[in-house]
Write a protein that holds these residues in place. Structure first.
Motif: not given
Length: 150
Positions: A66-80
């Motif tokens: 995953v290299d784009s913001a707005g695609l989180p893990t189940a716990r809410g971690a994301a790019v950025g």
């Protein structure tokens, strides 16, 4: 949306370890550029959001990148997100911190589940030393490859 949340086990209807046939059934056969044979390659799935690339190795789906913001893990971690935020979302004993192989001051924050059943699964966040620049999730050894398939 949340339907494509990345977990230790998969994202959306996709599970790591699926064969190409299982993946085709799960996705309604929208496989683009599936590598043939045992070698490693990346696949785009029409139904999945842009910013997700799927690694196929030995005829199985083994990881997502995953290299784009707005695609989180189940716990809410994301790019950025900042490293501190990732540490807050994943408990201290669940994250292993390693130096980045190429980015000066950068790090890998590696999520290891405490569940023994999940011992072969990882989520690896890459940072520039401050923020997450990309992350990947999937099955060992593929999830640990630093340069994609190479």
């Amino acid at each position: 949306g949340t339907a494509w949340t990345v977990t230790l086990h998969g994202a959306g209807p996709v599970r790591y370890g699926m064969t190409l046939a299982e993946l085709g059934r799960a996705m309604g056969d929208s496989l683009v550029g599936a590598p043939a044979g045992p070698e490693c390659g990346y696949l785009a799935l029409d139904e999945a959001p842009a910013g997700m690339m799927w690694m196929i190795e030995g005829g199985r789906l083994v990881r997502v990148d995953v290299d784009s913001a707005g695609l989180p893990t189940a716990r809410g971690a994301a790019v950025g997100m900042t490293e501190a935020e990732v540490h807050r979302l994943y408990g201290g004993n669940e994250l292993e911190v390693q130096p980045h192989k190429y980015v000066d001051g950068g790090r890998y924050l590696v999520y290891l589940s405490p569940e023994r059943a999940d011992s072969g699964l990882r989520i690896v966040f890459e940072t520039d030393g401050e923020r997450v620049t990309r992350f990947r999730a999937g099955i060992l050894p593929a999830v640990a490859y630093v340069e994609g398939c190479s």
